[in-house]
Design an enzyme around this catalytic site. Structure first.
Site, PDB file in Angstrom:
ATOM      1  N   ASP A 127       0.830  -1.196   0.000  1.00  0.00           N
ATOM      2  CA  ASP A 127       0.000   0.000   0.000  1.00  0.00           C
ATOM      3  C   ASP A 127       0.871   1.255   0.000  1.00  0.00           C
ATOM      4  OD1 ASP A 127      -2.630   1.466   0.495  1.00  0.00           O
ATOM      5  OD2 ASP A 127      -1.506   2.041   2.267  1.00  0.00           O
ATOM      6  N   GLU A 176      -2.193  -5.533  -3.446  1.00  0.00           N
ATOM      7  CA  GLU A 176      -1.236  -4.694  -2.722  1.00  0.00           C
ATOM      8  C   GLU A 176      -0.144  -5.544  -2.077  1.00  0.00           C
ATOM      9  OE1 GLU A 176      -3.552  -0.651  -1.506  1.00  0.00           O
ATOM     10  OE2 GLU A 176      -3.874  -2.363  -0.183  1.00  0.00           O
TER      11      GLU A 176
END
Length: 227
Positions: A51, A123
């Site tokens: 992320d 992610e």
């Protein structure tokens, strides 16, 4: 679940030196919890790292390529590119859901198609690529599979607003949304929505919540208008 990692690596155009990182990225908490005795590690820490890498690289990309765009508009565009529904679509493009390790309960309740699980796995994959191959490898993946088709993704993210603006511009009727079907248990419902122009259905969408279903319906309506 597909364990042909070679096929996935061909899809993403990256071969892992450390296959354990790839397996870790694909391991959902539900699977790890069912295999605690085997010391299976879930992908939450890799998702946290990915992320951060995604935010940094997407921010750099927008700064370099959108030279006249304001800070506020860059933030909005970045949000449309890295939000959960958009990342889930990106994951579908590389067949990532097929490879995720899910617990039996999560598998039985449709976890493989749940946007939150699939986007988190994407992610986590970014985090794994970063650890395995460095920032340039992660950037190559993100440029190819996340920072692509930007205008279409922006339209998807802002579909309800864009659709309303286009209908207002031509004064062609009143836009509304209706949930026409709910299915599944309370903790894992699926909603089907329709976008309506007066009494005519102009788009349909399915999502894990009402907002996502309506967003998808608006996006499908916009695609029909584009045609």
């Amino acid at each position: 679940m597909n364990q042909d990692y070679h096929h996935l690596e061909e899809k993403i155009k990256y071969e892992f030196q450390d296959k354990e990182l790839l397996i870790n990225a694909l391991t959902h908490t539900s699977f790890a919890n069912e295999h605690r005795g085997q010391k299976v590690v879930d992908n939450e820490r890799l998702e946290f790292l990915g992320d951060a890498v995604l935010e940094m690289i997407s921010s750099e990309f927008l700064y370099k390529h959108m030279k006249t765009m304001s800070e506020g508009n860059m933030s909005k565009l970045r949000a449309s590119l890295v939000c959960e529904p958009t990342l889930a679509l990106d994951a579908q493009e590389i067949d990532l859901p097929e490879y995720i390790y899910l617990g039996k309960g999560e598998e039985a309740t449709g976890g493989r198609s749940r946007a939150s699980i699939v986007s988190d796995a994407l992610e986590a994959l970014i985090g794994a690529i970063f650890l395995d191959g460095g920032i340039e490898a992660a950037k190559g993946f993100i440029y190819s599979f996340v920072l692509n088709d930007i205008e279409n993704k922006r339209m998807f993210h802002d579909s309800k607003t864009i659709l309303q603006e286009r209908i207002d511009a031509v004064k062609s009727g009143t836009l509304s949304y209706r949930i026409v079907q709910e299915s599944g248990p309370d903790h894992n419902k699926t909603f089907e929505a329709v976008a309506m122009l007066d009494d005519k259905i102009i788009g349909r969408g399915i999502g894990q919540n009402k907002k996502t279903a309506e967003q998808q319906a608006a996006y499908e309506a916009l695609k029909q208008l584009e045609k």
